[in-house]
Write a protein that holds these residues in place. Sequence first.
Motif, PDB file in Angstrom:
ATOM      1  N   CYS A  83      40.897   6.352  10.392  1.00  0.00           N
ATOM      2  CA  CYS A  83      41.945   7.226  10.925  1.00  0.00           C
ATOM      3  C   CYS A  83      42.896   6.426  11.808  1.00  0.00           C
ATOM      4  CB  CYS A  83      41.292   8.353  11.722  1.00  0.00           C
ATOM      5  SG  CYS A  83      42.464   9.487  12.455  1.00  0.00           S
TER       6      CYS A  83
ATOM      7  N   HIS B 146      44.669   7.441  14.117  1.00  0.00           N
ATOM      8  CA  HIS B 146      44.779   7.931  15.496  1.00  0.00           C
ATOM      9  C   HIS B 146      43.944   7.053  16.430  1.00  0.00           C
ATOM     10  CE1 HIS B 146      43.683  11.019  18.744  1.00  0.00           C
ATOM     11  NE2 HIS B 146      44.895  10.571  19.001  1.00  0.00           N
ATOM     12  N   LEU B 147      42.606   7.163  16.328  1.00  0.00           N
ATOM     13  CA  LEU B 147      41.775   6.330  17.197  1.00  0.00           C
ATOM     14  C   LEU B 147      40.616   5.667  16.464  1.00  0.00           C
ATOM     15  CD1 LEU B 147      41.593   8.466  20.484  1.00  0.00           C
ATOM     16  CD2 LEU B 147      42.917   6.403  20.106  1.00  0.00           C
ATOM     17  N   GLY B 148      40.696   5.650  15.123  1.00  0.00           N
ATOM     18  CA  GLY B 148      39.764   4.798  14.388  1.00  0.00           C
ATOM     19  C   GLY B 148      38.481   5.410  13.867  1.00  0.00           C
ATOM     20  N   CYS B 149      38.312   6.736  13.905  1.00  0.00           N
ATOM     21  CA  CYS B 149      37.136   7.330  13.251  1.00  0.00           C
ATOM     22  C   CYS B 149      37.314   7.227  11.737  1.00  0.00           C
ATOM     23  CB  CYS B 149      36.984   8.793  13.639  1.00  0.00           C
ATOM     24  SG  CYS B 149      36.444   9.020  15.337  1.00  0.00           S
TER      25      CYS B 149
ATOM     26  N   CYS C  17      39.731  13.901   9.367  1.00  0.00           N
ATOM     27  CA  CYS C  17      39.053  13.133  10.416  1.00  0.00           C
ATOM     28  C   CYS C  17      38.153  14.035  11.247  1.00  0.00           C
ATOM     29  CB  CYS C  17      40.078  12.438  11.311  1.00  0.00           C
ATOM     30  SG  CYS C  17      39.247  11.515  12.621  1.00  0.00           S
TER      31      CYS C  17
ATOM     32  N   CYS D 196      36.957  13.519  14.132  1.00  0.00           N
ATOM     33  CA  CYS D 196      37.044  13.345  15.586  1.00  0.00           C
ATOM     34  C   CYS D 196      38.037  14.293  16.246  1.00  0.00           C
ATOM     35  CB  CYS D 196      37.352  11.897  15.913  1.00  0.00           C
ATOM     36  SG  CYS D 196      35.889  10.863  15.605  1.00  0.00           S
ATOM     37  N   HIS D 197      39.305  14.241  15.853  1.00  0.00           N
ATOM     38  CA  HIS D 197      40.284  15.140  16.480  1.00  0.00           C
ATOM     39  C   HIS D 197      41.072  15.924  15.445  1.00  0.00           C
ATOM     40  CE1 HIS D 197      39.822  11.478  19.062  1.00  0.00           C
ATOM     41  NE2 HIS D 197      39.333  12.411  19.833  1.00  0.00           N
ATOM     42  N   GLY D 198      40.610  15.894  14.190  1.00  0.00           N
ATOM     43  CA  GLY D 198      41.176  16.798  13.186  1.00  0.00           C
ATOM     44  C   GLY D 198      42.415  16.318  12.451  1.00  0.00           C
ATOM     45  N   SER D 199      42.795  15.049  12.563  1.00  0.00           N
ATOM     46  CA  SER D 199      43.922  14.581  11.748  1.00  0.00           C
ATOM     47  C   SER D 199      43.565  14.747  10.274  1.00  0.00           C
ATOM     48  CB  SER D 199      44.210  13.100  12.009  1.00  0.00           C
ATOM     49  OG  SER D 199      44.776  12.943  13.276  1.00  0.00           O
TER      50      SER D 199
ATOM     51  N   PRO E  30      46.465  14.956  15.329  1.00  0.00           N
ATOM     52  CA  PRO E  30      47.344  14.195  16.205  1.00  0.00           C
ATOM     53  C   PRO E  30      47.936  12.908  15.638  1.00  0.00           C
ATOM     54  CG  PRO E  30      45.061  13.895  16.869  1.00  0.00           C
ATOM     55  CD  PRO E  30      45.073  14.953  15.809  1.00  0.00           C
TER      56      PRO E  30
END
Length: 508
Positions: A462, A464-467, A480, A482-485, A497
């Motif tokens: 991802c 965003h932050l790499g998940c 994703c 983690c935060h739903g991207s 995000p």
Amino acid sequence: MSGSEHQFPKTFWREIELPTYEPLNEDLSVDVAVVGAGITGITAAYLLSKEGLKVAILEAGGVLNGTTGHTTAKLTAQHGMIYDEFIQHFGPEKARLYFESHMNAIQFVETMVKENGIDCDYSKEDAYIYATTEEYVDKIKTEWEAYKSLNIDGSLKDTIPFNIPAKAALLMRNQAQYHPLKFLKSLLEDAVNAGCSVYENTVATDIEDDDTEPKVVTKAGHRVTCKQVIIASHFPFYDKPGLYFARMHTDRSYAIGIKTDMDYPGGIYISADSPARSIRTTPYNGEKLLILGGENHKTGQGIDTLKHYEALQLFAKEAFGLKEYHYRWSAQDMVTLDKLPFIGKYSEGRENILIATGYKKWGMTTGILAGHLLTDYVMDRENPYMELYSPSRAFQADPDFKSVVTTNADVAKHLIKGKLEYTDKSTDDLQMGEGSVVMYNGKRAGAYKDENGKLYVVDTTCTHLGCECEWNRAEKSWDCPCHGSRYSYSGDVIEGPTKKALELLKEE
Ligand code: FES
């Protein structure tokens, strides 16, 4: 149409004809820039245009095509079993304010329908929350006590009129349902007639706010200079330094539209216990379409997503006698840690950036109340709900600190788990129409083979932050955990995000 698994989801609400607008192709100067043409953005734009302000709406895709176009569209203040919890966490005064603010939103729709003659299949309905297990019968009784203490017009029932083993139900009177896109299309047209400009396919990527007048920057490089920005883009496209992604998690939920032989008794319904079930009808070619929703889960986590539609179909068969399966769709929602939405100033020190997000699946009333609340912020007017929904409310972390820890621990878990995952599947193993995590050049990657045999391979990390993203079989997307991207099978961004596409490693 049958519910074949290779059909892409289709929402009933978007069957109507909607206006289209050109992308922004120049710099602009307005009073208020609204980012997002869903229920919040359109309500705010309508109200602000009526106040005589110059408003521009920037929409990344098409108007009313986000969560607002993928809802079950209940207009209710019965948002699950929340009132006892809110009394415990925030006190009776705030719990009552919450109820009132959503009832005001219903009243706004009703007034608009009556006074402006908006034809949007609006009907007043009783709302029911029902329990199928003893544990939840007790909770329903406790919730009923909360209703009484908050003066909520309702009553306790033994059951509901369907083939569902309900053991108790709690009624809330004077709720409603409507066709959200018919209603919002009318508001949007009124806003445009009052001078509001609308730009579709215009992606806002940043806000330059080092000046007294913020500037919304678009992907095409244009700038919209304004006095106030309203971020109504569902997940905030701008996150400095709000850290909104760490203060919410994302949930997906599903809905189907079916025909049955049953004589529907009226009312809107939701289950108190799991699995989540939501029930309502809407007019459909002189008949009724039954809309069933539920099957919530965190984005990118849980079972094969197609199974959720199958579970709803089974429920439809058993409880209502499924005759024809016409529609299916899904939605993504943001849930805050204390379950109250964030509506207000983006953060301290950023007075001219306003935000509304975290509706926890109750966007139909929350979006409308947010439109009103944000309008009052812009007009510098008092509003009784400002403190309750303020993103910087002092009381927010207090009630459920545990969920702050759990949400972020969950993210950490997925950051590590995805990286260590190994599969012996390769792109050669894929059938037409199949997507999967595969090994590609010795590394984890995501591959999708379309119906014509064309192969897309993406790096599932991802942006965003790499998940690591997971395959969503029902929507054919990379989600994703983690935060739903969310990304399309070729890596393009569907939901934030993140703002950056997945790396496309191969397309052939
Ligand atoms: Fe945050 Fe993917 S959405 S890491």
